[in-house]
Motif scaffolding. Structure first.
Motif, PDB file in Angstrom:
ATOM      1  N   LEU A  61       1.002  -1.180   0.084  1.00  0.00           N
ATOM      2  CA  LEU A  61       0.107  -0.020   0.020  1.00  0.00           C
ATOM      3  C   LEU A  61       0.962   1.053   0.118  1.00  0.00           C
ATOM      4  O   LEU A  61       0.588   2.422  -0.762  1.00  0.00           O
ATOM      5  N   PHE A  62       1.911   1.239   0.771  1.00  0.00           N
ATOM      6  CA  PHE A  62       2.771   2.533   0.978  1.00  0.00           C
ATOM      7  C   PHE A  62       3.437   2.964  -0.491  1.00  0.00           C
ATOM      8  O   PHE A  62       3.624   3.842  -0.878  1.00  0.00           O
ATOM      9  N   LYS A  63       3.947   1.613  -1.063  1.00  0.00           N
ATOM     10  CA  LYS A  63       4.561   1.745  -2.565  1.00  0.00           C
ATOM     11  C   LYS A  63       3.584   2.058  -3.547  1.00  0.00           C
ATOM     12  O   LYS A  63       3.838   3.068  -4.392  1.00  0.00           O
ATOM     13  N   ASP A  64       2.351   1.562  -3.367  1.00  0.00           N
ATOM     14  CA  ASP A  64       1.225   1.928  -4.314  1.00  0.00           C
ATOM     15  C   ASP A  64       0.925   3.548  -4.189  1.00  0.00           C
ATOM     16  O   ASP A  64       0.387   4.024  -5.147  1.00  0.00           O
ATOM     17  N   THR A  65       1.044   4.135  -3.225  1.00  0.00           N
ATOM     18  CA  THR A  65       0.960   5.607  -3.228  1.00  0.00           C
ATOM     19  C   THR A  65       1.494   6.203  -4.257  1.00  0.00           C
ATOM     20  O   THR A  65       1.072   7.407  -4.613  1.00  0.00           O
TER      21      THR A  65
ATOM     22  N   TYR B  24      12.178   4.947   0.069  1.00  0.00           N
ATOM     23  CA  TYR B  24      11.208   3.957   0.195  1.00  0.00           C
ATOM     24  C   TYR B  24      11.888   2.606   0.557  1.00  0.00           C
ATOM     25  O   TYR B  24      10.908   1.907   1.513  1.00  0.00           O
ATOM     26  N   TRP B  25      13.022   2.293   0.467  1.00  0.00           N
ATOM     27  CA  TRP B  25      13.560   1.252   0.798  1.00  0.00           C
ATOM     28  C   TRP B  25      13.680   1.079   2.390  1.00  0.00           C
ATOM     29  O   TRP B  25      13.523   0.445   3.084  1.00  0.00           O
ATOM     30  N   CYS B  26      14.189   2.269   2.917  1.00  0.00           N
ATOM     31  CA  CYS B  26      14.464   2.453   4.136  1.00  0.00           C
ATOM     32  C   CYS B  26      12.992   2.206   4.981  1.00  0.00           C
ATOM     33  O   CYS B  26      12.793   1.300   6.050  1.00  0.00           O
ATOM     34  N   ILE B  27      11.957   2.950   4.617  1.00  0.00           N
ATOM     35  CA  ILE B  27      10.860   2.735   5.167  1.00  0.00           C
ATOM     36  C   ILE B  27      10.005   1.429   5.056  1.00  0.00           C
ATOM     37  O   ILE B  27       9.682   0.709   6.078  1.00  0.00           O
ATOM     38  N   CYS B  28      10.511   0.849   3.779  1.00  0.00           N
ATOM     39  CA  CYS B  28       9.553  -0.499   3.525  1.00  0.00           C
ATOM     40  C   CYS B  28      10.342  -1.627   4.443  1.00  0.00           C
ATOM     41  O   CYS B  28       9.768  -2.564   4.832  1.00  0.00           O
TER      42      CYS B  28
END
Ligand SMILES: Nc1ncnc2c1ncn2[C@@H]1O[C@H](COP(=O)(O)OP(=O)(O)OP(=O)(O)O)[C@@H](O)[C@H]1O
Ligand SMILES: [Mg+2]
Lengths: 248, 370
Positions: free
Chosen positions: B304-308, B347-351
């Motif tokens: 979901l986070f990446k889909d934003t 993105y990588w850090c958060i995911c």
């Protein structure tokens, strides 16, 4: 017997799974304080019958009355009856994500709205009685089968039930553990708990039961006192069953 | 009468535990067993080493050794490597979009609260029943602080919200709403009575049948056409609803898997104790079902986070959108790579953090049941 108050009244009960006729015209009265043992070959409908008593299964024909409440058709407030009819299962069915103590306090707290500390005192009291008070903080997965089944019995007792139903409580246990569970059940019987037990433990049936019910093919073939049942069976089917179960 | 002498009974003493046999240990042993066990694996190992030798030096040169860390566009033009000064210069836009500079404290405050709450959650020292209300309150507080319009806070239009702030906002609200909604849909799909089941299937299946991009277009372009002019809801909210619906449908299917894994005996036992449907569901079924599917549930949250990042196609500028816009700045031309590498890192850090947190939750659960 001093009072012959009927707790469970089963009258002309029939049940079908689709077209399969599981229970055929069952009639049975259970009196307060009575110990009933139900036995019979696999698939004869024993589990189905006692699951009908707390409405885990619904019957399609006939009447079931438990402690004055009609369990026929769509029942309002079935939770009330279920909370007064305890049930112990073959596979224990403890809640694996809760400690033993939480397993016991769950229903008193959430069904009876008992304060937590009071429920915990009650739970410890019953754990003491089944002699596993020291296991209270553990999770069910950390206990042996016999211990789990005793927890399950204590869990049912915490609701102070009028009737206790047992569905083959020792069938999933190793021989060494069967005795510890049977001992607890014998204790309960001595305290005049009303019990309906499906079991193949014939020693238990002989010493504890007031009446033995023998089922086959969805019917009650024969019901009798243990003495008559073992020594003087009325039907050839009963004789055959007894010879098979007692021979090994 | 004499009994025959009883054969002496032997007493059984269990043997003591012994340690397991010692295998090949140490660095050489490790190399032997892991990298050079057999000819084929040795060749593979050498091939990988050669590839690393070819790839790592150029990348580290570009990213670190030859990079230009400070200065303006002209200094960056001279260096061979990456121009991190460009990212530094654009950092504010990347993080909060075109939010007015003099109101900077408002998103900053929200950011600080968000980080603190995240740390509190991850630390595992607080109870869920305390953390959950805080998380539910966070979006309300953030909306009120960032949007303004009361107690003297000037209104900041939603067209100025952007960057990482927008990505995280859409994701956090999306997760907070779509997890419970997904659970409800999954429960509804299991229900045996009446209209509820077909209704839930009717919501889940069509949504799962179309890509998110389509749903975002619908939300952004189609809905305004159908709603009367005085009932218009703003674009951001429509997009958020689109994301929530999309995610809920997938969450529902994940949760359904967990519900199916609950043995029937658990339900029997719960019912036999006198629990009603909702108590049984909340106390017995969901805690076990959610634990079963925790890995995939965390996976859905990450997705979901990446889909934003797809909201860019309906004109919202999230982190990726802002990076793209920044790279088009006339002053700083030719820094696409830096912008995208930066985005990828964020993105990588958060995911990755989400994934690690999911693992730790799994471990905590496993300790309890075993
Ligand atoms: N949910 C169900 N759907 C269809 N048939 C069922 C269902 N549950 C039980 N039966 C069938 O009903 C019959 C009676 O089942 P029941 O479990 O009551 O037998 P039982 O006497 O308890 O046997 P056991 O000693 O094996 O436990 C069996 O033939 C079984 O296959
Ligand atoms: Mg059975």
């Amino acid at each position: 017997m001093e009072s012959r108050e009927v707790i469970i009244h089963i009258e002309g009960v029939n049940k079908w799974y689709d077209t399969f006729h599981v229970l055929k015209d069952i009639n049975l009265q259970v009196y307060r304080g009575e110990r009933i043992v139900v036995c019979g070959p696999s698939g004869s409908g024993k589990s189905t019958l006692i699951r009908c008593i707390n409405h885990l299964e619904t019957h399609q024909k006939g009447r079931i009355v438990v402690d004055g409440t009609e369990l026929t058709g769509k029942v309002k407030g079935i939770e009330k009856i279920r909370s007064e009819v305890g049930m112990v299962f073959q596979n224990f069915n403890l809640f694996p994500h809760m400690t033993v103590l939480d397993n016991l306090t769950l229903a008193p707290r959430w069904v009876r709205h008992m304060p937590r500390s009071e429920a915990e005192d009650l739970a410890m009291q019953y754990l003491e009685r089944v002699q596993i008070a020291d296991q209270a903080p553990k999770y069910p997965g950390q206990l042996s089968g016999g211990q789990q089944q005793r927890v399950a019995i204590a869990r049912a007792l915490c609701m102070n039930p009028t009737v206790l139903l047992f569905d083959e409580p020792t069938s999933a246990l190793d021989p060494e553990m069967i005795k510890e569970v049977l001992d607890v059940m014998i204790e309960l019987a001595k305290e005049n708990m009303t019990m309906v037990c499906v079991t193949h433990e014939m020693g238990f049936a002989r010493t504890v039961a007031d009446r033995i019910i023998f089922m086959d093919g969805g019917e009650i073939v024969e019901q009798n006192t243990p003495e008559q049942f073992f020594n003087n069976p009325q039907y050839d089917r009963t004789k055959l069953f007894l010879s098979q179960i007692l021979s090994h | 009468m004499m009994l025959p002498a009883a054969p002496q009974i032997k007493s059984f003493t269990p043997r003591p535990d012994l340690p397991p046999p010692v295998g090949a240990v140490g660095a050489i042993g490790w190399l032997r067993t892991n990298l050079f066990n057999g000819g084929f694996n040795s060749v593979l190992t050498l091939l990988c080493l050669w590839l690393l030798y070819k790839v790592v030096p150029p990348i580290s040169n570009w990213m670190i050794l030859d990079a230009c860390w400070v200065g303006g566009p002209e200094m960056c033009g001279q260096s061979q490597g990456a121009c991190w000064a460009f990212i530094w210069h654009k950092l504010r836009v990347l993080l909060i979009g075109t939010y007015p500079q003099e109101q900077l404290w408002r998103p900053s405050l929200v950011g600080v609260i968000f980080v603190l709450l995240t740390l509190a959650t991850v630390s595992g020292r607080f109870k869920t029943r305390h953390l959950l209300p805080a998380w539910l309150f966070l979006p309300v507080l953030s909306f009120w602080l960032i949007g303004g319009g009361s107690v003297g806070l000037p209104v900041v239009d939603q067209s100025n919200w952007g960057g990482l702030m927008l990505s995280l906002g859409l994701a956090v609200v999306g997760i907070l709403v779509s997890v419970p909604l997904g659970i409800l849909l999954a429960l509804g799909r299991q229900s045996s009575t009446g209209i509820i089941k077909p209704l839930c299937v009717g919501i889940i299946e069509p949504i799962r049948g179309v890509p998110l991009v389509t749903i975002l277009f619908m939300a952004s372009v189609m809905i305004p056409l159908f709603l009367p002019a005085d009932m218009q809801i703003n674009n951001l909210l429509r997009v958020q609803i689109g994301i929530i619906l999309f995610s809920s449908a997938y969450m529902a299917e994940v949760v359904r898997g967990g519900l199916q894994a609950i043995p029937r005996g658990q339900l029997d036992a719960a019912k036999a104790l006198g629990l009603n449907y909702w108590k049984m569901t909340l106390l017995i079924v969901l805690p076990q079902a959610l634990r079963h599917v925790l890995p995939s549930l965390v996976g859905r949250c990450i997705a979901l986070f990446k889909d934003t990042s797809l909201v860019i196609i309906v004109g919202l500028l999230d982190l990726l959108g802002m990076a793209k816009a920044a790279a088009q700045d006339q002053e700083w031309l030719g820094h696409n790579a830096e912008a995208y590498v930066f985005c990828a890192l964020v993105y990588w850090c958060i995911c990755f953090s989400m994934s690690r947190y999911g693992r730790s939750l799994e471990k905590r659960g496993a300790q309890q049941t075993r």
